[in-house]
Design a protein around this motif. Structure first.
Motif, PDB file in Angstrom:
ATOM      1  N   GLY A 143     -43.112  10.760   0.990  1.00 25.69           N
ATOM      2  CA  GLY A 143     -43.182  11.887   1.669  1.00 25.69           C
ATOM      3  C   GLY A 143     -42.513  13.059   1.015  1.00 25.69           C
ATOM      4  O   GLY A 143     -41.455  12.947   0.356  1.00 25.69           O
ATOM      5  N   TYR A 144     -43.121  14.552   1.006  1.00 26.24           N
ATOM      6  CA  TYR A 144     -42.574  15.477   0.522  1.00 26.24           C
ATOM      7  C   TYR A 144     -42.569  16.629   1.619  1.00 26.24           C
ATOM      8  O   TYR A 144     -43.775  16.884   1.926  1.00 26.24           O
ATOM      9  N   TYR A 145     -41.456  17.037   2.039  1.00 27.54           N
ATOM     10  CA  TYR A 145     -41.366  18.037   2.959  1.00 27.54           C
ATOM     11  C   TYR A 145     -41.093  19.419   2.537  1.00 27.54           C
ATOM     12  O   TYR A 145     -40.516  19.706   1.738  1.00 27.54           O
ATOM     13  N   SER A 146     -42.197  20.178   2.922  1.00 28.47           N
ATOM     14  CA  SER A 146     -42.513  21.524   2.446  1.00 28.47           C
ATOM     15  C   SER A 146     -42.121  22.565   3.747  1.00 28.47           C
ATOM     16  O   SER A 146     -42.756  22.590   4.563  1.00 28.47           O
ATOM     17  N   SER A 147     -40.839  23.129   3.745  1.00 30.50           N
ATOM     18  CA  SER A 147     -40.425  24.161   4.810  1.00 30.50           C
ATOM     19  C   SER A 147     -41.537  25.369   4.829  1.00 30.50           C
ATOM     20  O   SER A 147     -41.583  25.799   5.636  1.00 30.50           O
ATOM     21  N   ILE A 154     -46.276  18.337   6.961  1.00 29.57           N
ATOM     22  CA  ILE A 154     -46.353  16.917   7.007  1.00 29.57           C
ATOM     23  C   ILE A 154     -46.474  16.129   8.362  1.00 29.57           C
ATOM     24  O   ILE A 154     -45.365  16.715   9.081  1.00 29.57           O
ATOM     25  N   ALA A 155     -47.122  15.284   8.785  1.00 26.97           N
ATOM     26  CA  ALA A 155     -47.142  14.724   9.838  1.00 26.97           C
ATOM     27  C   ALA A 155     -47.774  13.214   9.812  1.00 26.97           C
ATOM     28  O   ALA A 155     -48.603  13.025   9.064  1.00 26.97           O
ATOM     29  N   LEU A 199     -33.233  13.317   7.261  1.00 28.02           N
ATOM     30  CA  LEU A 199     -34.399  13.480   7.348  1.00 28.02           C
ATOM     31  C   LEU A 199     -34.536  13.437   8.974  1.00 28.02           C
ATOM     32  O   LEU A 199     -34.029  12.700   9.626  1.00 28.02           O
ATOM     33  N   THR A 200     -35.289  14.074   9.461  1.00 27.45           N
ATOM     34  CA  THR A 200     -35.474  14.207  10.915  1.00 27.45           C
ATOM     35  C   THR A 200     -36.966  13.970  11.555  1.00 27.45           C
ATOM     36  O   THR A 200     -37.824  14.487  10.811  1.00 27.45           O
ATOM     37  N   PHE A 201     -37.228  12.914  12.304  1.00 29.46           N
ATOM     38  CA  PHE A 201     -38.644  12.613  12.729  1.00 29.46           C
ATOM     39  C   PHE A 201     -38.725  13.546  14.107  1.00 29.46           C
ATOM     40  O   PHE A 201     -37.373  13.261  15.162  1.00 29.46           O
ATOM     41  N   ILE A 202     -39.925  14.246  14.444  1.00 32.21           N
ATOM     42  CA  ILE A 202     -39.596  15.078  15.628  1.00 32.21           C
ATOM     43  C   ILE A 202     -40.914  14.767  16.421  1.00 32.21           C
ATOM     44  O   ILE A 202     -41.983  14.826  15.950  1.00 32.21           O
ATOM     45  N   GLY A 203     -40.821  14.565  17.537  1.00 34.34           N
ATOM     46  CA  GLY A 203     -41.966  14.107  18.613  1.00 34.34           C
ATOM     47  C   GLY A 203     -42.676  15.542  18.982  1.00 34.34           C
ATOM     48  O   GLY A 203     -42.052  16.588  19.160  1.00 34.34           O
ATOM     49  N   TYR A 204     -44.022  15.413  18.827  1.00 35.69           N
ATOM     50  CA  TYR A 204     -44.741  16.509  19.397  1.00 35.69           C
ATOM     51  C   TYR A 204     -46.011  15.843  20.275  1.00 35.69           C
ATOM     52  O   TYR A 204     -46.399  14.897  20.102  1.00 35.69           O
ATOM     53  N   ASP A 240     -48.369  12.646  20.586  1.00 35.11           N
ATOM     54  CA  ASP A 240     -49.553  12.547  19.746  1.00 35.11           C
ATOM     55  C   ASP A 240     -49.332  12.847  18.342  1.00 35.11           C
ATOM     56  O   ASP A 240     -50.407  12.737  17.355  1.00 35.11           O
ATOM     57  N   GLU A 241     -48.002  13.124  17.982  1.00 42.10           N
ATOM     58  CA  GLU A 241     -47.689  13.742  16.609  1.00 42.10           C
ATOM     59  C   GLU A 241     -46.269  13.383  16.192  1.00 42.10           C
ATOM     60  O   GLU A 241     -45.345  13.794  17.061  1.00 42.10           O
ATOM     61  N   ILE A 242     -46.168  12.884  15.068  1.00 44.46           N
ATOM     62  CA  ILE A 242     -44.745  13.115  14.443  1.00 44.46           C
ATOM     63  C   ILE A 242     -44.670  14.220  13.244  1.00 44.46           C
ATOM     64  O   ILE A 242     -45.415  13.975  12.372  1.00 44.46           O
ATOM     65  N   ARG A 243     -43.750  15.020  13.276  1.00 47.71           N
ATOM     66  CA  ARG A 243     -43.352  15.764  12.090  1.00 47.71           C
ATOM     67  C   ARG A 243     -42.010  15.505  11.823  1.00 47.71           C
ATOM     68  O   ARG A 243     -41.505  14.924  12.452  1.00 47.71           O
ATOM     69  N   PHE A 244     -41.773  16.544  10.554  1.00 47.20           N
ATOM     70  CA  PHE A 244     -40.731  16.132   9.867  1.00 47.20           C
ATOM     71  C   PHE A 244     -39.899  17.367   9.444  1.00 47.20           C
ATOM     72  O   PHE A 244     -40.426  18.245   9.313  1.00 47.20           O
ATOM     73  N   SER A 245     -38.698  17.227   9.314  1.00 44.45           N
ATOM     74  CA  SER A 245     -37.541  18.193   8.840  1.00 44.45           C
ATOM     75  C   SER A 245     -36.639  17.648   7.800  1.00 44.45           C
ATOM     76  O   SER A 245     -36.392  16.454   8.171  1.00 44.45           O
TER      77      SER A 245
END
Length: 322
Positions: A143-147, A154-155, A199-204, A240-245
């Protein structure tokens, strides 16, 4: 099992590891005696619930990326992925920039190397710090997170647009980030006991945050994650989706200096039969580049080898490596 260690402890062995894990406990069950008359009533009740459409059936799924065909290639960074990699019924979002040959989101790798040198960035960015997938499997996701990418971030999404409840995932450092924290380079520092990298997993759900998240340290207190660690994701709940930061104590004028890379494998989730209100995957038009700069702010006629600062038509600024 030991998953953390100081860089000077390498090479490592499993006997030297400190396990930091979260254990989910399930209660026991009682043995019940049910006579035939009560059993018939029980069956009738279940049938009534099912006829009313009130029962949702969940299927447990494990994604290990072994069903993605890399052929003779060591990695796939999305050059022909069409915006996503699909494995085990889930989509892992990828954004590929044809001008720079760069990407963000997820790439798929089967590299066994744990090396990273800046001069070999183009190939070694797909290395993990372990050298294989979780449980000694062949493939894993990088994974490569781009702010800067707020259009197609990324999801992880279900391929059939179903709601799902994440259970766990195996996580480790990418070789790029791991070696950067160990040795530093011209853009970033050597990590000390005061530094951390998370790394943070974020619920959407339906395009909005659910308010749930799970944050994991990839490095803290002079320790770095350098083997696969199972992370409990159940606190995310139904999504229905996981996003990252990602975040790091090492930051500069252009944002985080620590390479925003990580590796995952063995993603486990319970998939509902209920369809999400949001489309699972929609192709979105990307903003265009309008100017390119060197890291010291000098405008360039064309991208240079190494780090480039890109101004986009939507007003955002991005870091791109060539």
């Amino acid at each position: 099992m030991n998953v953390w260690g100081k860089p000077e402890d390498l090479p490592i062995s499993s006997e030297n590891l400190q396990l930091r894990s979260w254990v989910r406990h399930c209660g026991g069950h009682n043995n019940l005696h049910i006579n035939k008359k009560r059993m018939r009533k029980f069956y009738t009740l279940i049938a009534a619930v099912m006829l009313c459409g009130g029962m949702s059936v969940a299927e447990t799924v494990t994604v290990n990326f072994e069903d993605i065909d890399l052929g003779d290639n060591i990695y796939d960074n999305g050059v022909s992925a069409g915006g996503k990699f699909t494995s085990g019924g889930f989509d892992f979002i990828n954004t590929y920039n044809t001008q720079y040959g760069s990407w963000d989101g997820f790439a798929i790798s089967k590299s066994t190397s744990t090396a990273f040198e800046d001069a070999n960035f183009n190939t070694q960015q797909y290395n993990s710090c372990v050298g294989n997938g979780a449980s000694n499997s062949e493939k894993y996701a990088v994974g490569y997170y781009s702010s800067y990418n707020t259009v197609t971030p990324i999801a992880i999404k279900n391929s059939d647009n179903k709601l799902f409840t994440p259970q766990s995932v195996a996580l480790t450092n990418a070789a790029y980030a791991f070696n950067n924290m160990r040795f530093g380079n011209s853009f970033s520092k050597v990590f000390t006991e005061e530094d951390n990298f998370t790394l943070t997993f974020i619920g959407y759900k339906s395009g909005e945050p659910t308010g749930t998240s799970v944050t994991v340290s990839l490095a803290e207190g002079g320790m770095m994650l350098f083997t696969w660690k199972t992370i409990d994701l159940s606190d995310l709940g139904e999504v229905d989706e996981i996003r990252f930061s990602m975040s790091s104590t090492d930051e500069g004028d252009w944002g985080m200096n620590t390479p925003a890379y990580f590796c995952i494998d063995n993603f486990n989730a319970e998939v509902s039969d209920v369809t999400s209100a949001k489309a699972a995957f929609v192709e979105v038009e990307q903003p265009e580049e309008i100017a390119v700069y060197s890291p010291d702010g000098k405008q360039l006629d064309a991208p240079q080898d190494g780090l480039n600062i890109i101004k986009m038509s939507d007003g955002t600024i991005r870091k791109m490596y060539k």
